[in-house]
Design a protein around this motif. Structure first.
Motif, PDB file in Angstrom:
ATOM      1  N   ILE A  63       0.839  -1.205   0.000  1.00  0.00           N
ATOM      2  CA  ILE A  63       0.000   0.000   0.000  1.00  0.00           C
ATOM      3  C   ILE A  63       0.871   1.251   0.000  1.00  0.00           C
ATOM      4  O   ILE A  63       0.619   2.194  -0.766  1.00  0.00           O
ATOM      5  CB  ILE A  63      -0.973  -0.005   1.197  1.00  0.00           C
ATOM      6  CG1 ILE A  63      -2.028  -1.097   0.997  1.00  0.00           C
ATOM      7  CG2 ILE A  63      -1.626   1.364   1.383  1.00  0.00           C
ATOM      8  CD1 ILE A  63      -2.857  -1.391   2.221  1.00  0.00           C
ATOM      9  N   ALA A  64       1.908   1.257   0.821  1.00  0.00           N
ATOM     10  CA  ALA A  64       2.803   2.415   0.861  1.00  0.00           C
ATOM     11  C   ALA A  64       3.446   2.650  -0.502  1.00  0.00           C
ATOM     12  O   ALA A  64       3.544   3.794  -0.968  1.00  0.00           O
ATOM     13  CB  ALA A  64       3.871   2.215   1.933  1.00  0.00           C
ATOM     14  N   ALA A  65       3.872   1.575  -1.160  1.00  0.00           N
ATOM     15  CA  ALA A  65       4.489   1.709  -2.482  1.00  0.00           C
ATOM     16  C   ALA A  65       3.476   2.200  -3.512  1.00  0.00           C
ATOM     17  O   ALA A  65       3.825   3.000  -4.385  1.00  0.00           O
ATOM     18  CB  ALA A  65       5.076   0.369  -2.927  1.00  0.00           C
ATOM     19  N   SER A  66       2.238   1.768  -3.390  1.00  0.00           N
ATOM     20  CA  SER A  66       1.231   2.186  -4.372  1.00  0.00           C
ATOM     21  C   SER A  66       0.827   3.649  -4.198  1.00  0.00           C
ATOM     22  O   SER A  66       0.379   4.283  -5.145  1.00  0.00           O
ATOM     23  CB  SER A  66       0.002   1.281  -4.300  1.00  0.00           C
ATOM     24  OG  SER A  66      -0.706   1.500  -3.108  1.00  0.00           O
ATOM     25  N   LEU A  67       0.986   4.183  -2.995  1.00  0.00           N
ATOM     26  CA  LEU A  67       0.600   5.574  -2.744  1.00  0.00           C
ATOM     27  C   LEU A  67       1.674   6.566  -3.179  1.00  0.00           C
ATOM     28  O   LEU A  67       1.379   7.744  -3.387  1.00  0.00           O
ATOM     29  CB  LEU A  67       0.273   5.771  -1.265  1.00  0.00           C
ATOM     30  CG  LEU A  67      -0.955   5.013  -0.767  1.00  0.00           C
ATOM     31  CD1 LEU A  67      -1.116   5.202   0.739  1.00  0.00           C
ATOM     32  CD2 LEU A  67      -2.197   5.452  -1.512  1.00  0.00           C
ATOM     33  N   ASP A  68       2.899   6.111  -3.292  1.00  0.00           N
ATOM     34  CA  ASP A  68       3.994   6.961  -3.740  1.00  0.00           C
ATOM     35  C   ASP A  68       3.775   7.274  -5.223  1.00  0.00           C
ATOM     36  O   ASP A  68       3.140   6.511  -5.938  1.00  0.00           O
ATOM     37  CB  ASP A  68       5.318   6.209  -3.539  1.00  0.00           C
ATOM     38  CG  ASP A  68       6.533   7.101  -3.648  1.00  0.00           C
ATOM     39  OD1 ASP A  68       6.385   8.284  -4.021  1.00  0.00           O
ATOM     40  OD2 ASP A  68       7.641   6.611  -3.376  1.00  0.00           O
ATOM     41  N   ASP A  69       4.292   8.408  -5.681  1.00  0.00           N
ATOM     42  CA  ASP A  69       4.094   8.743  -7.089  1.00  0.00           C
ATOM     43  C   ASP A  69       5.409   8.932  -7.839  1.00  0.00           C
ATOM     44  O   ASP A  69       5.433   9.448  -8.942  1.00  0.00           O
ATOM     45  CB  ASP A  69       3.206   9.983  -7.238  1.00  0.00           C
ATOM     46  CG  ASP A  69       3.786  11.206  -6.541  1.00  0.00           C
ATOM     47  OD1 ASP A  69       4.841  11.088  -5.900  1.00  0.00           O
ATOM     48  OD2 ASP A  69       3.158  12.277  -6.639  1.00  0.00           O
ATOM     49  N   GLU A  70       6.502   8.488  -7.253  1.00  0.00           N
ATOM     50  CA  GLU A  70       7.817   8.606  -7.889  1.00  0.00           C
ATOM     51  C   GLU A  70       8.231   7.276  -8.497  1.00  0.00           C
ATOM     52  O   GLU A  70       8.407   6.294  -7.795  1.00  0.00           O
ATOM     53  CB  GLU A  70       8.872   9.023  -6.847  1.00  0.00           C
ATOM     54  CG  GLU A  70       8.683  10.407  -6.276  1.00  0.00           C
ATOM     55  CD  GLU A  70       8.929  11.491  -7.294  1.00  0.00           C
ATOM     56  OE1 GLU A  70       9.868  11.362  -8.100  1.00  0.00           O
ATOM     57  OE2 GLU A  70       8.164  12.470  -7.292  1.00  0.00           O
ATOM     58  N   GLY A  71       8.369   7.222  -9.812  1.00  0.00           N
ATOM     59  CA  GLY A  71       8.843   6.016 -10.483  1.00  0.00           C
ATOM     60  C   GLY A  71       7.754   4.972 -10.650  1.00  0.00           C
ATOM     61  O   GLY A  71       6.601   5.157 -10.277  1.00  0.00           O
ATOM     62  N   SER A  72       8.170   3.837 -11.206  1.00  0.00           N
ATOM     63  CA  SER A  72       7.227   2.743 -11.446  1.00  0.00           C
ATOM     64  C   SER A  72       6.949   2.004 -10.135  1.00  0.00           C
ATOM     65  O   SER A  72       7.665   2.168  -9.147  1.00  0.00           O
ATOM     66  CB  SER A  72       7.816   1.763 -12.464  1.00  0.00           C
ATOM     67  OG  SER A  72       8.920   1.077 -11.890  1.00  0.00           O
ATOM     68  N   LEU A  73       5.939   1.169 -10.150  1.00  0.00           N
ATOM     69  CA  LEU A  73       5.633   0.364  -8.968  1.00  0.00           C
ATOM     70  C   LEU A  73       6.821  -0.527  -8.620  1.00  0.00           C
ATOM     71  O   LEU A  73       7.156  -0.696  -7.446  1.00  0.00           O
ATOM     72  CB  LEU A  73       4.374  -0.482  -9.190  1.00  0.00           C
ATOM     73  CG  LEU A  73       3.992  -1.402  -8.031  1.00  0.00           C
ATOM     74  CD1 LEU A  73       3.706  -0.594  -6.763  1.00  0.00           C
ATOM     75  CD2 LEU A  73       2.806  -2.267  -8.403  1.00  0.00           C
ATOM     76  N   ALA A  74       7.481  -1.069  -9.638  1.00  0.00           N
ATOM     77  CA  ALA A  74       8.647  -1.916  -9.395  1.00  0.00           C
ATOM     78  C   ALA A  74       9.743  -1.131  -8.684  1.00  0.00           C
ATOM     79  O   ALA A  74      10.365  -1.637  -7.731  1.00  0.00           O
ATOM     80  CB  ALA A  74       9.169  -2.488 -10.708  1.00  0.00           C
TER      81      ALA A  74
END
Length: 150
Positions: A63-74
């Motif tokens: 969830i934390a990674a999905s909320l970030d908007d820098e770069g791809s999900l990977a």
């Protein structure tokens, strides 16, 4: 012939009088222990509880990674799971997609092992790549070699 599912609910009096069947059922899956004087309890193995805790921790990172908007999900997942940095960019993308798919399956079915297995598999792959394994050229035989009968 129909298979019977293990019993998933017991009264607290059953647990007091004959705990063996309740414990046996809890070995297979969490069971509910109902009480007349209070809220129902859930009895499960330590491994099941640990798996659920790990799934929640993984969900928090996802969830934390999905909320970030820098770069791809990977890229965002690699910031949280450092071992992903050992993978190639293409493999990081595949890893991220596989982890999301496994997490969705775990959440939808309540089976924490789906996400845990995928996470462990990719982590092991990254460790193998970091150790230099898997980079050598494979030789495939067009015709299987003949071997003598033992």
């Amino acid at each position: 012939m129909t298979a019977t599912l293990p019993r998933r609910s017991f009264q607290s009096s059953e647990l007091s009088r004959q705990p063996a069947p309740v414990f046996a059922a809890a070995e297979n899956a969490p069971v509910e222990v109902t009480r007349r004087d209070g809220e129902a309890l859930v009895l499960m193995t330590r491994a099941e509880a640990d798996a659920r805790d790990s799934l929640l921790q993984f969900a928090a990172q996802l969830i934390a990674a999905s909320l970030d908007d820098e770069g791809s999900l990977a890229d965002r997942l690699a910031d949280r799971f450092d071992w992903m940095l050992a993978l190639s960019p293409t493999d990081r993308e595949k890893c991220a997609a596989d982890l999301v798919r496994a997490a969705r399956g775990s959440f939808a079915t309540g089976q924490a092992h789906l996400a845990a297995a995928e996470l462990a598999s990719w982590r092991s792959t990254a460790a193998a790549v970091a150790a230099g394994l898997g980079g050598e050229e494979l030789t495939w035989f067009d015709i299987p070699p003949q071997v003598e009968r033992p």
